[in-house]
Design an enzyme around this catalytic site. Structure first.
Site, PDB file in Angstrom:
ATOM      1  N   TYR A  25       0.838  -1.210   0.000  1.00 44.36           N
ATOM      2  CA  TYR A  25       0.000   0.000   0.000  1.00 44.36           C
ATOM      3  C   TYR A  25       0.863   1.247   0.000  1.00 44.36           C
ATOM      4  O   TYR A  25       1.790   1.351   0.796  1.00 44.36           O
ATOM      5  CB  TYR A  25      -0.921   0.016   1.226  1.00 44.36           C
TER       6      TYR A  25
ATOM      7  N   GLU B 163      -0.447   4.858  -0.474  1.00 46.78           N
ATOM      8  CA  GLU B 163      -1.220   6.093  -0.676  1.00 46.78           C
ATOM      9  C   GLU B 163      -0.316   7.311  -0.567  1.00 46.78           C
ATOM     10  O   GLU B 163       0.515   7.403   0.330  1.00 46.78           O
ATOM     11  CB  GLU B 163      -2.348   6.182   0.348  1.00 46.78           C
TER      12      GLU B 163
ATOM     13  N   ASP C  84      -6.382  13.683 -25.233  1.00 44.97           N
ATOM     14  CA  ASP C  84      -6.506  12.293 -24.784  1.00 44.97           C
ATOM     15  C   ASP C  84      -5.857  11.426 -25.853  1.00 44.97           C
ATOM     16  O   ASP C  84      -6.454  11.149 -26.897  1.00 44.97           O
ATOM     17  CB  ASP C  84      -7.978  11.927 -24.589  1.00 44.97           C
TER      18      ASP C  84
ATOM     19  N   THR D 165      -3.880   6.169 -21.773  1.00 43.86           N
ATOM     20  CA  THR D 165      -3.745   4.822 -21.225  1.00 43.86           C
ATOM     21  C   THR D 165      -2.323   4.370 -21.517  1.00 43.86           C
ATOM     22  O   THR D 165      -1.616   4.965 -22.332  1.00 43.86           O
ATOM     23  CB  THR D 165      -4.719   3.834 -21.891  1.00 43.86           C
TER      24      THR D 165
ATOM     25  N   LYS E 147      -2.323   0.545 -24.851  1.00 42.36           N
ATOM     26  CA  LYS E 147      -2.718   0.449 -26.261  1.00 42.36           C
ATOM     27  C   LYS E 147      -1.444   0.476 -27.120  1.00 42.36           C
ATOM     28  O   LYS E 147      -0.616  -0.402 -26.948  1.00 42.36           O
ATOM     29  CB  LYS E 147      -3.740   1.526 -26.578  1.00 42.36           C
TER      30      LYS E 147
ATOM     31  N   ARG F  97      -2.109  -2.621 -18.340  1.00 46.33           N
ATOM     32  CA  ARG F  97      -3.328  -1.817 -18.248  1.00 46.33           C
ATOM     33  C   ARG F  97      -3.128  -0.753 -17.185  1.00 46.33           C
ATOM     34  O   ARG F  97      -2.837  -1.070 -16.028  1.00 46.33           O
ATOM     35  CB  ARG F  97      -4.516  -2.690 -17.865  1.00 46.33           C
TER      36      ARG F  97
END
Ligand SMILES: *Cc1c(COP(=O)(O)O)cnc(C)c1O
Length: 426
Positions: free
Chosen positions: A60, A62, A206, A232, A235, A241
């Site tokens: 974790y 954060e 984008d 992203t 692609k 991902r």
């Protein structure tokens, strides 16, 4: 005799969960045996796959590097700093955030950073080639904000910046999105930037579909034109991902705060590591050649399809993507896509601009060359793919399952010569 209690945590997947292992194996085979033409998909490298499946998933983190809310970040900070530094270097941006879980949450963060509910956003409409998150009605971005949408020219199939300017002047959007999911042509970032300046809007590029082409110099960059860039990583960029937000210094802090704590909790550190690996790969000469080859292959495939009477939206392509209007072939996009899939050629049905059919049963199919180019296919192979596509579409119309299966066998034979990373599993 040793009595085993509980789970054997050291067991390999095949032993621990044969059902899932078998399914993953089957999906690998499927990806190997098919000609995958979905333009938003790719094959990641063995190195990216490996980074994804690591103990980094246990942690974790954060916050951001050197400003975390949990202890034990000595290593994770270095991983994230490497990913950020590589993103900044590769795209030539002042700021990068590598934490968004995927492209849609990344775009949501942009709204949270710069918009109030009810403010006006402008984007390309979904059926014209935009993305859901650019203000389309069913998306939160179309429900919580006032959305105005632009189209492409009915004759040209291309964005008409005069129309974009006209709408922008009339509607005064606070945010303008350029980019999309079914745009076969180059995006004129400079043209959009002029319009955004004129109406005092924030321009967001984008580049989810074309990030790899930009990194490899096969598409102009939005840097210097769009102060905020969303992408992203999975692609054309050929990473895991995930997503990234990039910007100039001025927009850095609001973006970071919107991603965390605005929208997300802990970043997916295994993904961050894999993004770092992909960014390193994307900075190589080989990747530049790859990006150029994607476009060469798309152009060759477009030419071969046109020769077979296929009607391409905008008449061709400048990038990795081709949108085919099947109206003149007398078949809908969906039945054609299903027939093609049975024939071993995987793609998706898609609306075409000004589609007269329904979104769930539209007139077009969308294809692209990022994945087949990764496998080493060249322009010399594209005529054969177009021939198979033509045969499969016709066989599908006649419901000729035998012919489709025959093509699938030929495709399986063909793809044997082009290995994919990660399958068979090592
Ligand atoms: C793919 C894509 C997205 C969304 O990415 P997800 O990871 O599927 O959420 C956003 N914008 C554009 C232009 C895309 O092509």
């Amino acid at each position: 005799m040793t009595q085993r209690t509980g789970l054997d945590l050291a067991a390999r997947l095949a032993d621990a969960d044969p059902e899932i292992a078998r399914l993953i194996e089957a999906e690998g085979r499927r990806q190997f045996e098919k000609i995958r033409l979905i333009p938003s998909e790719n094959y990641v490298s063995q190195a990216v796959l490996e980074a994804t499946g690591t103990v980094l998933t246990n942690k974790y983190s954060e916050g951001y590097a050197r400003k975390r809310y949990y202890e034990g970040q000595q290593i994770i900070d270095e991983v994230e700093e490497l990913a950020v530094a590589r993103a900044k270097e590769l795209f030539g941006v002042e700021h990068a955030n590598v934490q968004p879980y995927s492209g849609s949450p990344a775009n949501l963060a942009i709204y949270l950073a710069f918009m109030q509910p009810g403010d006006t956003v402008m984007g390309m409409s979904l059926p014209m080639g935009g993305h859901l998150t650019h203000g389309w009605s069913v998306s939160a971005t179309g429900k919580w904000f006032r959305s105005v949408q632009y189209s492409v020219g009915r004759e040209t199939g291309r964005v008409d910046l005069d129309e974009v300017r006209e709408i922008a002047r009339a509607e005064r959007p606070k945010l303008i999105f350029c980019g999309g999911t079914a745009i076969p042509r180059l995006i004129d970032f400079e043209g959009y930037a002029e319009i955004a300046r004129e109406v005092d809007a924030l321009l967001v590029a984008d580049i989810a579909h074309i990030a790899g082409l930009i990194a490899g110099g096969a598409h102009p960059s939005p840097v210097g034109h769009a102060p905020v860039i969303s992408t992203t990583t999975h692609k054309t960029l050929r990473g895991p991902r995930g997503a990234m937000l990039m910007s100039d210094q001025e927009h850095a802090k609001p973006l970071d705060r919107a991603v965390f704590p605005g929208l997300q909790g802990g970043p997916h550190n295994h993904t961050t590591a894999a993004i770092a690996v992909a960014l390193k790969e994307a900075a190589t000469q080989e990747f530049t050649a790859y990006a150029g080859q994607i476009v060469e292959n798309a152009k060759a495939l477009a030419t071969a399809l046109i020769e077979r009477g296929f009607d391409l939206v905008s008449g061709g392509t400048d990038n990795h993507l081709i949108l085919v209007d099947l109206t003149n072939k007398d078949v809908g996009g969906k039945p054609a896509a299903k027939a093609l899939d049975r024939a071993g050629i995987e793609l998706n049905y898609n609306t075409v601009p000004y589609d007269t059919r329904k979104p769930f049963d539209p007139s077009g199919i969308r294809i692209g060359t990022p994945a087949v180019t990764t496998r080493g296919l060249t322009p010399a192979h594209m005529a054969q793919i177009a021939a198979w596509m033509d045969e499969a579409v016709e066989a599908g119309k006649k419901d000729d399952g035998e012919a489709l299966d025959r093509i699938a066998a030929d495709v399986r034979d063909f793809t044997k010569a082009f290995p994919i990373p990660g399958w068979p599993a090592s």
